[in-house]
Design a protein around this motif. Structure first.
Motif, PDB file in Angstrom:
ATOM      1  N   GLN A 168       0.565  -1.459  -0.162  1.00 42.77           N
ATOM      2  CA  GLN A 168       0.182   0.173   0.191  1.00 42.77           C
ATOM      3  C   GLN A 168       0.560   0.950   0.061  1.00 42.77           C
ATOM      4  OE1 GLN A 168      -2.872  -0.223  -0.942  1.00 42.77           O
ATOM      5  NE2 GLN A 168      -4.466  -0.075   1.300  1.00 42.77           N
ATOM      6  N   VAL A 169       0.971   1.644  -1.017  1.00 43.12           N
ATOM      7  CA  VAL A 169       1.839   2.976  -1.510  1.00 43.12           C
ATOM      8  C   VAL A 169       1.193   4.209  -1.862  1.00 43.12           C
ATOM      9  CG1 VAL A 169       3.926   1.680  -0.923  1.00 43.12           C
ATOM     10  CG2 VAL A 169       3.287   2.226  -3.282  1.00 43.12           C
ATOM     11  N   GLY A 170       1.399   5.075  -2.188  1.00 39.40           N
ATOM     12  CA  GLY A 170       1.268   5.944  -2.812  1.00 39.40           C
ATOM     13  C   GLY A 170       2.110   6.675  -3.716  1.00 39.40           C
ATOM     14  N   PRO A 171       1.497   8.047  -4.483  1.00 34.30           N
ATOM     15  CA  PRO A 171       2.422   8.109  -5.871  1.00 34.30           C
ATOM     16  C   PRO A 171       3.993   8.641  -4.749  1.00 34.30           C
ATOM     17  CG  PRO A 171       0.395   8.814  -6.492  1.00 34.30           C
ATOM     18  CD  PRO A 171       0.414   8.953  -4.681  1.00 34.30           C
ATOM     19  N   ALA A 172       3.857   9.270  -3.727  1.00 38.56           N
ATOM     20  CA  ALA A 172       5.078  10.516  -3.201  1.00 38.56           C
ATOM     21  C   ALA A 172       5.595   8.700  -2.744  1.00 38.56           C
ATOM     22  CB  ALA A 172       4.938  10.994  -1.651  1.00 38.56           C
ATOM     23  N   ASP A 173       5.177   7.995  -2.075  1.00 39.83           N
ATOM     24  CA  ASP A 173       6.301   6.636  -1.919  1.00 39.83           C
ATOM     25  C   ASP A 173       7.242   6.119  -3.403  1.00 39.83           C
ATOM     26  OD1 ASP A 173       6.130   6.758   0.901  1.00 39.83           O
ATOM     27  OD2 ASP A 173       3.767   6.282   0.244  1.00 39.83           O
ATOM     28  N   ARG A 174       5.633   5.314  -3.945  1.00 39.65           N
ATOM     29  CA  ARG A 174       6.300   5.103  -4.767  1.00 39.65           C
ATOM     30  C   ARG A 174       7.358   6.219  -5.973  1.00 39.65           C
ATOM     31  NH1 ARG A 174       0.926   5.050  -6.261  1.00 39.65           N
ATOM     32  NH2 ARG A 174       0.988   5.817  -8.738  1.00 39.65           N
ATOM     33  N   GLU A 175       7.631   7.488  -6.206  1.00 43.81           N
ATOM     34  CA  GLU A 175       8.082   7.971  -7.202  1.00 43.81           C
ATOM     35  C   GLU A 175       9.567   8.071  -6.061  1.00 43.81           C
ATOM     36  OE1 GLU A 175       8.257  12.282  -5.280  1.00 43.81           O
ATOM     37  OE2 GLU A 175       7.429  11.669  -6.984  1.00 43.81           O
ATOM     38  N   THR A 233       0.377  13.745 -10.622  1.00 42.42           N
ATOM     39  CA  THR A 233       0.876  14.236 -12.150  1.00 42.42           C
ATOM     40  C   THR A 233      -0.270  15.053 -11.689  1.00 42.42           C
ATOM     41  OG1 THR A 233      -0.807  13.418 -13.408  1.00 42.42           O
ATOM     42  CG2 THR A 233       0.679  12.323 -13.912  1.00 42.42           C
ATOM     43  N   GLY A 234      -2.186  14.963 -11.452  1.00 42.24           N
ATOM     44  CA  GLY A 234      -2.661  16.543 -11.259  1.00 42.24           C
ATOM     45  C   GLY A 234      -2.682  17.104 -12.737  1.00 42.24           C
ATOM     46  N   ARG A 294      11.067   4.899  -5.575  1.00 39.54           N
ATOM     47  CA  ARG A 294      11.200   3.334  -5.205  1.00 39.54           C
ATOM     48  C   ARG A 294      11.580   3.261  -7.490  1.00 39.54           C
ATOM     49  NH1 ARG A 294       6.976  -0.119  -3.561  1.00 39.54           N
ATOM     50  NH2 ARG A 294       7.991  -1.372  -4.671  1.00 39.54           N
ATOM     51  N   VAL A 295      12.250   4.910  -7.954  1.00 37.92           N
ATOM     52  CA  VAL A 295      12.588   4.178  -9.107  1.00 37.92           C
ATOM     53  C   VAL A 295      13.600   4.595 -10.118  1.00 37.92           C
ATOM     54  CG1 VAL A 295      11.531   5.973 -11.514  1.00 37.92           C
ATOM     55  CG2 VAL A 295       9.610   5.693 -10.249  1.00 37.92           C
ATOM     56  N   TRP A 331       4.589  11.152 -13.860  1.00 36.70           N
ATOM     57  CA  TRP A 331       5.079  12.328 -12.458  1.00 36.70           C
ATOM     58  C   TRP A 331       6.528  11.992 -12.620  1.00 36.70           C
ATOM     59  CZ3 TRP A 331       2.795   7.709 -10.598  1.00 36.70           C
ATOM     60  CH2 TRP A 331       3.708   6.601  -9.821  1.00 36.70           C
ATOM     61  N   ILE A 332       6.507  13.733 -12.149  1.00 34.49           N
ATOM     62  CA  ILE A 332       8.016  14.085 -11.924  1.00 34.49           C
ATOM     63  C   ILE A 332       9.083  13.737 -10.339  1.00 34.49           C
ATOM     64  CG2 ILE A 332       9.709  16.035 -11.775  1.00 34.49           C
ATOM     65  CD1 ILE A 332       8.688  15.475 -14.347  1.00 34.49           C
ATOM     66  N   THR A 333       9.846  13.121 -10.707  1.00 33.02           N
ATOM     67  CA  THR A 333      10.310  12.257  -9.503  1.00 33.02           C
ATOM     68  C   THR A 333      10.590  13.184  -7.935  1.00 33.02           C
ATOM     69  OG1 THR A 333      12.486  11.394  -9.930  1.00 33.02           O
ATOM     70  CG2 THR A 333      10.617  10.493 -10.673  1.00 33.02           C
TER      71      THR A 333
END
Length: 368
Positions: free
Chosen positions: A15-22, A242-243, A24-25, A34-36
């Protein structure tokens, strides 16, 4: 920049959101839509100067067509998600469009040779929507490309340079502006009504709202600007990463729009508000016809069916691993677009990176 106007990889296992996923890139992996965090740090270290890219605006005859108007070609960047891109290419060609592929293979099975063109450009990511071309000059009946600044201009310079390279290939003028705008956050009815989310004002915080609106009007032919709310996370950032407006809304015809519908916050509030906005918005002699299509959150990823591509008489819709929801989406599109063929392409591999079919493509309008 990256785009003009014409504007997603690793599957989360928790369970992760964009802020966490970014976070991991990695540099060696596909960049998300999105911009990391690292890219934002790079961006903040630069001072964006408005005198770096002086350019003239298009003439008064310049117009960005609606995406449901005739399309001559579809642009894709053959970098990641090639299984998805190959299917998009085949469906686009079958719908009567040429396929322009940045750094693609010599051919794509199912795409006729006379409809295929390989472009030898460099790139940083696969998200052609956000740095692709747009627009025609109705007065001269010629193509024209507006080169806005890609939100990832600092870290994705090859993507940011794409519009003017394409303009050179197509022998079209390239109109450069310092307005920061991703193509995924731009939607128009082709008559001067422009829809985007208000994140555009955050991207251009060095300018006043009036200056941003003026740039949209001078460069992109906007007459009326409709800035909608994006789904914001607890910190006020975009919950989907991204929004972009294409993550929850899609114009599919004259006075017709498809808007996501969900019980998952913060998307529920944003999508319900958007649907109500369109229902109350005058269009022709009435209001918009609003069709809702299911969206949902799973393991931090926002799943949406509005991230679709219209190619002439065909609409290419992202499908996922849930066949029942896919069928609901097919019926929704068929209801809203009864004269179009609905083609579903499984995009489970892309949606975890913040985008899907629309984000990976850019239509080039037909000259009439």
């Amino acid at each position: 920049m990256a785009t003009s106007i014409f504007g997603c990889s690793s599957q989360a296992d928790e369970q992760v959101g964009p802020a966490d996923r970014e976070n991991r890139v990695t540099p060696s992996g596909p960049l998300p839509a999105w911009i990391t965090k690292d890219e934002r740090a790079m961006q903040h270290s630069l001072s964006l100067r408005d005198d770096e890219r002086p350019g003239r605006a298009p003439s008064n005859g310049y117009r960005v067509p609606a995406e449901y108007e005739p399309v001559s070609a579809v642009l894709i960047t053959w970098r990641d998600y090639t299984d998805v891109l190959g299917q998009v290419a085949v469906a686009s060609a079958a719908a009567g469009a040429d396929v322009f592929t940045v750094a693609g293979p010599s051919s794509i099975r199912g795409v006729p040779a006379n409809r295929y063109r390989r472009l030898n450009y460099s790139s940083n990511s696969a998200w052609s929507r956000d740095y692709g071309p747009v627009g025609i000059d109705d007065a001269s009946h010629t193509l024209g490309i507006v080169d806005t600044r890609y939100n990832g201009y600092a870290s994705r310079p090859a993507d940011d340079a794409m519009p003017c390279k394409l303009a050179g290939t197509l022998d079209a003028p390239c109109y450069t502006t310092n307005l920061v705008l991703d193509g995924g956050n731009y939607m128009t009815d082709g008559r001067g009504n422009v829809f985007l989310t208000n994140i555009v004002y955050e991207w251009n915080a060095r300018w006043s709202h009036e200056a941003v609106d003026d740039a949209l009007k001078r460069y992109l032919g906007a007459k009326t600007i409709h800035a909608l709310d994006f789904a914001a996370d607890a910190e006020g950032g975009p919950a989907d990463g991204t929004g972009h407006i294409d993550m929850f809304a899609k114009l599919v015809g004259e006075c017709k729009v498809i808007v996501a519908q969900t019980s998952d916050e913060p998307y529920k509030s944003a999508t319900d508000k958007a649907a109500a906005y369109f229902r109350d918005l005058a269009c022709g002699d009435g209001q918009y016809q609003v069709t809702r299509v299911k969206g949902w959150v799973s393991e931090g990823t926002w799943y949406t069916y509005t991230n679709s591509l219209i190619v002439n008489d065909t609409v290419i819709v992202p499908f996922y691993d849930d066949t029942d929801k896919n069928e609901e989406a097919r019926r929704a599109y068929a209801s809203a677009m009864p004269r179009h063929r609905v083609v579903g392409i499984n995009s489970e591999s892309t949606i975890h990176s913040g985008g899907s079919i629309h984000c990976l493509t850019h239509e080039i309008p037909a000259i009439r």
